[in-house]
Design an enzyme around this catalytic site. Structure first.
Site, PDB file in Angstrom:
ATOM      1  N   LYS A  53       0.953  -1.053  -0.004  1.00  0.00           N
ATOM      2  CA  LYS A  53       0.085  -0.033   0.231  1.00  0.00           C
ATOM      3  C   LYS A  53       0.993   1.339  -0.047  1.00  0.00           C
ATOM      4  O   LYS A  53       0.659   2.381  -0.737  1.00  0.00           O
ATOM      5  CB  LYS A  53      -0.860   0.032   1.261  1.00  0.00           C
ATOM      6  CG  LYS A  53      -2.134  -1.085   1.024  1.00  0.00           C
ATOM      7  CD  LYS A  53      -2.934  -1.348   2.312  1.00  0.00           C
ATOM      8  CE  LYS A  53      -3.751  -2.417   2.203  1.00  0.00           C
ATOM      9  NZ  LYS A  53      -4.738  -2.645   3.598  1.00  0.00           N
ATOM     10  N   GLN A  97      -5.043  -1.160   9.901  1.00  0.00           N
ATOM     11  CA  GLN A  97      -4.508  -2.578   9.157  1.00  0.00           C
ATOM     12  C   GLN A  97      -5.186  -3.387  10.246  1.00  0.00           C
ATOM     13  O   GLN A  97      -4.882  -3.370  11.153  1.00  0.00           O
ATOM     14  CB  GLN A  97      -3.102  -2.764   8.864  1.00  0.00           C
ATOM     15  CG  GLN A  97      -2.586  -3.967   8.169  1.00  0.00           C
ATOM     16  CD  GLN A  97      -3.254  -4.060   6.619  1.00  0.00           C
ATOM     17  OE1 GLN A  97      -3.718  -2.995   5.977  1.00  0.00           O
ATOM     18  NE2 GLN A  97      -3.601  -5.216   6.198  1.00  0.00           N
ATOM     19  N   ASP A 120     -11.296   2.696   4.189  1.00  0.00           N
ATOM     20  CA  ASP A 120     -11.415   1.108   4.101  1.00  0.00           C
ATOM     21  C   ASP A 120     -12.966   0.847   3.927  1.00  0.00           C
ATOM     22  O   ASP A 120     -13.252  -0.399   3.787  1.00  0.00           O
ATOM     23  CB  ASP A 120     -10.904   0.445   5.508  1.00  0.00           C
ATOM     24  CG  ASP A 120      -9.802  -0.379   5.283  1.00  0.00           C
ATOM     25  OD1 ASP A 120      -9.317  -0.790   4.169  1.00  0.00           O
ATOM     26  OD2 ASP A 120      -8.953  -0.344   6.540  1.00  0.00           O
TER      27      ASP A 120
HETATM   28  N1  GUN Z   1      -6.232  -6.774   6.283  1.00  0.00           N
HETATM   29  C1  GUN Z   1      -6.660  -7.569   5.194  1.00  0.00           C
HETATM   30  N2  GUN Z   1      -7.142  -6.777   4.158  1.00  0.00           N
HETATM   31  C2  GUN Z   1      -7.284  -5.744   4.843  1.00  0.00           C
HETATM   32  C3  GUN Z   1      -7.939  -4.503   4.155  1.00  0.00           C
HETATM   33  O1  GUN Z   1      -8.467  -4.509   3.276  1.00  0.00           O
HETATM   34  N3  GUN Z   1      -8.070  -3.325   5.014  1.00  0.00           N
HETATM   35  C4  GUN Z   1      -7.332  -3.625   6.468  1.00  0.00           C
HETATM   36  N4  GUN Z   1      -7.562  -2.250   7.303  1.00  0.00           N
HETATM   37  N5  GUN Z   1      -6.954  -4.669   7.079  1.00  0.00           N
HETATM   38  C5  GUN Z   1      -6.808  -5.641   6.032  1.00  0.00           C
END
Ligand code: GUN
Length: 290
Positions: A53, A97, A120
């Site tokens: 990311k 996350q 998100d």
């Molecule tokens: N953990 C795995 N996929 C994601 C996601 O798309 N967003 C977040 N915040 N955590 C994750």
């Protein structure tokens, strides 16, 4: 007949072209979208996702910052950080996350994120907006799946779509988006009687379970479109999806590979959501889909 490969990297590039042009428009107003990623503890897959990311943000010219906490961070400390990020005008997107360590309350943490910075799409307000057809933020993987289908000209309307898995991040929002796009949607989960029977009726099959080799050829209707969201690391280090890719390639009409399918789309849609957050914050968004 061999299935057509759904190339997530190519579709993600198309999204990034759009993102770059919207970033250029924001730059005319001296604006650079800012994303703050909060990472707690040392969960190896999360380290990889977060690195991807951050890299993607850097490459397109988004300002991303990482806020790391040890695994034993307290709930008030974490909430304090989120409050600071919510109040910072240079931060347009806040992403915590997941998963969080078990002593932390995930729902309470997500509830603290400003819904207008919730790139998100996990805040209850954004979930309600999605379910009621109002503009908000939509979880990136679900959004990425819909973009992939659109990119490859898959008409969802009236089709039988079956989603395996009902997670808050992928399964449920994907089901809602497919429903919103006028598919007839079945969501299967651990309590579903005979998931295979449901899957075998799907025109569009989305697997978001996280179990290697779950979906075998007899689960798939000939000609179905298969979207594999699973990312599973095997003992030999290989990364595979939920689907038996080789067998399904002989049966489906289109299929996503793992890696290189849904994964790149998740990251691309995060960039798009961050740009959207900045556009909305500065009243520069001209409507359109969330
Ligand atoms: N953990 C795995 N996929 C994601 C996601 O798309 N967003 C977040 N915040 N955590 C994750």
């Amino acid at each position: 007949m061999a299935a057509r490969l759904i190339d997530g990297k190519a579709a993600a590039e198309a999204v990034k072209v759009e993102v770059r042009s919207r970033l250029a428009r924001l730059a005319e107003h001296d604006l650079v979208p800012g994303l703050a990623i909060v990472l707690v503890g040392e969960h190896p897959p999360s380290e990889i996702y977060v690195r991807k990311k951050l890299e993607a943000c850097r490459k397109v010219g988004l300002r991303a910052t990482l806020h790391r906490f040890p695994a034993d961070v307290s709930q008030p400390t974490l909430h304090g950080k989120i409050a600071m990020l919510n109040a910072d005008p240079a931060v347009h997107g806040v992403l915590v996350q997941l998963p969080l360590p078990p002593h932390l309350d995930t729902k309470a943490t997500i509830d603290r994120v400003d819904p207008e910075k919730d790139v998100d799409g996990l805040h209850p307000l954004n979930i309600g907006r999605l379910q009621t057809g109002r503009p908000g933020f939509i979880p990136c993987t679900a959004l990425g799946i819909m973009r992939l289908l659109q990119h490859y000209g898959v008409d969802v309307r009236g089709k039988n779509a079956v989603v395996l898995g009902r997670s808050a991040i992928v399964g449920r929002p994907t089901s809602w988006l497919l429903l919103r796009a006028h598919a007839t949607v079945t969501t299967c989960h651990r309590h579903t009687d005979d998931t295979r029977e449901h899957a075998a009726r799907a025109d569009i099959l989305v697997s978001a379970v996280g179990k290697p080799h779950l979906v075998t050829a007899d689960w798939v209707k000939p000609g179905a479109v298969v979207i594999d969201v699973g990312i599973n690391r095997l003992h030999d280090g290989r990364v595979v999806g939920d689907c038996d890719f080789a067998a399904l390639s002989e049966r489906a009409s289109m299929i996503t590979p793992v890696p290189g399918g849904v994964g790149p789309m998740t990251v691309a849609m995060l960039l798009a959501n961050c740009v959207l957050a900045a556009e909305r914050a500065h009243r520069l968004h001209d409507g359109g889909a969330a």
